[in-house]
Design an enzyme around this catalytic site. Sequence first.
Site, PDB file in Angstrom:
ATOM      1  N   THR A  75       0.840  -1.210   0.000  1.00  0.00           N
ATOM      2  CA  THR A  75       0.000   0.000   0.000  1.00  0.00           C
ATOM      3  C   THR A  75       0.865   1.246   0.000  1.00  0.00           C
ATOM      4  O   THR A  75       0.655   2.172  -0.793  1.00  0.00           O
ATOM      5  CB  THR A  75      -0.944  -0.008   1.214  1.00  0.00           C
ATOM      6  OG1 THR A  75      -1.941  -1.020   1.025  1.00  0.00           O
ATOM      7  CG2 THR A  75      -1.633   1.341   1.383  1.00  0.00           C
ATOM      8  N   GLN A 191       0.386  -9.634  -6.317  1.00  0.00           N
ATOM      9  CA  GLN A 191      -0.160 -10.989  -6.419  1.00  0.00           C
ATOM     10  C   GLN A 191       0.556 -11.831  -7.473  1.00  0.00           C
ATOM     11  O   GLN A 191       0.178 -12.984  -7.700  1.00  0.00           O
ATOM     12  CB  GLN A 191      -1.659 -10.918  -6.757  1.00  0.00           C
ATOM     13  CG  GLN A 191      -2.508 -10.244  -5.692  1.00  0.00           C
ATOM     14  CD  GLN A 191      -2.686 -11.091  -4.438  1.00  0.00           C
ATOM     15  OE1 GLN A 191      -2.209 -12.218  -4.341  1.00  0.00           O
ATOM     16  NE2 GLN A 191      -3.380 -10.541  -3.449  1.00  0.00           N
ATOM     17  N   GLY A 221       5.732  -8.362   1.412  1.00  0.00           N
ATOM     18  CA  GLY A 221       6.331  -9.565   1.972  1.00  0.00           C
ATOM     19  C   GLY A 221       5.329 -10.646   2.303  1.00  0.00           C
ATOM     20  O   GLY A 221       5.572 -11.836   2.057  1.00  0.00           O
ATOM     21  N   HIS A 222       4.189 -10.280   2.856  1.00  0.00           N
ATOM     22  CA  HIS A 222       3.269 -11.301   3.348  1.00  0.00           C
ATOM     23  C   HIS A 222       2.488 -12.002   2.237  1.00  0.00           C
ATOM     24  O   HIS A 222       1.799 -12.982   2.507  1.00  0.00           O
ATOM     25  CB  HIS A 222       2.313 -10.709   4.391  1.00  0.00           C
ATOM     26  CG  HIS A 222       1.232  -9.841   3.836  1.00  0.00           C
ATOM     27  ND1 HIS A 222      -0.089 -10.233   3.787  1.00  0.00           N
ATOM     28  CD2 HIS A 222       1.275  -8.596   3.320  1.00  0.00           C
ATOM     29  CE1 HIS A 222      -0.812  -9.263   3.274  1.00  0.00           C
ATOM     30  NE2 HIS A 222      -0.012  -8.259   2.987  1.00  0.00           N
ATOM     31  N   THR A 258      13.107   3.794  10.642  1.00  0.00           N
ATOM     32  CA  THR A 258      14.091   2.736  10.815  1.00  0.00           C
ATOM     33  C   THR A 258      13.599   1.426  10.223  1.00  0.00           C
ATOM     34  O   THR A 258      12.501   0.957  10.546  1.00  0.00           O
ATOM     35  CB  THR A 258      14.392   2.539  12.313  1.00  0.00           C
ATOM     36  OG1 THR A 258      14.850   3.775  12.864  1.00  0.00           O
ATOM     37  CG2 THR A 258      15.443   1.467  12.518  1.00  0.00           C
ATOM     38  N   CYS A 350      -8.596  -5.979   2.014  1.00  0.00           N
ATOM     39  CA  CYS A 350      -8.547  -4.616   2.522  1.00  0.00           C
ATOM     40  C   CYS A 350      -9.942  -4.026   2.717  1.00  0.00           C
ATOM     41  O   CYS A 350     -10.102  -2.979   3.324  1.00  0.00           O
ATOM     42  CB  CYS A 350      -7.745  -3.725   1.583  1.00  0.00           C
ATOM     43  SG  CYS A 350      -6.020  -4.209   1.472  1.00  0.00           S
TER      44      CYS A 350
END
Length: 400
Positions: A75, A191, A221-222, A258, A350
């Site tokens: 996002t 995707q 990443g997920h 960070t 979402c």
Amino acid sequence: MGKSRQIYLDWNATTPPLAEVLDAMRDAALRAWGNPSSIHTHGRAARAIVEDARAAVGALCGADARDVVFTSGATEANNLAIRSAFGPSPLRERNGRERWLVTSRLEHPSVTRVAEALEAEGKATVRWVRVHGSGTLDLDDLAHTLSDGQERIGLVTAQAVNHETGVVQPLDEIATLARSHGARIHVDAVQAWGKIRFQQLESGLGFDPSALPWDTVSLAGHKIRGPKGIGALVARPGLALEPVLVGGAQEKGLRPGTVDPALATGLAVAARRAQISPVRWSEIAALRDAFESALLAMLARDPARAPRAIGASARRVSHVSTLVWPGWVGAELVAALDLEGVSVSSGSACSAGTVEPSPVVLAMLGPADASSSVRVSLGDETTMDDIERAIKAFHRVVTR
């Protein structure tokens, strides 16, 4: 007798992290918890892990590591890519021309809502390209829009794989049209990574930016069996980007904050796995097809209630099946299946928890189908036993 294991068939929403991802993250959290921006020993150890992850993402995306910007997820990456194409400039440049953002209602909310926001802020005029009922972009309408816009085109956005239907977009054709009009192109490939192979990467042209069908591309990443909370935007060399957030100088000042070495190393493991995953995911097609066929046959004798597969006439990824169930509200069918031990979804993750119809299916087929669609997405750990149990659960629910 204990309760049966819940069957997870919502892999497009998120994927379970790999065991090796969790192991790597735990190790990094224990030994490299320093701030990667610090120049002392602890900081350098953390920095080494972050830069290893940057190289892994670059290799996956066919880019130099220097062109990888870490974000909190796709996002933020999509926001960064789209807003960078328009920057702080007003709706009309000094020469009086509007700046157009060309996109479609097939896109993820992190694209469509940014487009709407930019238009509301007076920074862009949005041109919504028509879509086919198959779930693909109307290339003729795209060509007409680009020709009409000429030098006003600021950005074209296109998904690689749709998050709700699994339909694969013709990226090469879209990119050719965009570049022929001098437009920048952003691809939401969230995707797609690990599911399909991009021809340009497979042919060894990875570090030639002109060979890839994007100027910027996003990753989460997920979605590739890595951790939540980290993603990336990858840009072609020399492309100017404008930060969405302001603060420190991390990520060349494009994304202050960070970077967590533990999340970064988890992403690195997942990204390297994703490079070899398309073969594994292609093997899921047989399971998906068997499942889809069984579902379509359930109410075939009752045309008014018989389900229909969305996007089946187009090229789809191997693990997604979205069906319209006449007479059902998609969210209610999802809830009923959950009580039967099967996790599926209606619409984008979402938008979960809302009663709004799927905007993707709405654009493709209209409000009735959009309100009654349910998405099933398998994973590389889905078994035939899962499929057989899920078929029985569907049957119990829809034939009551």
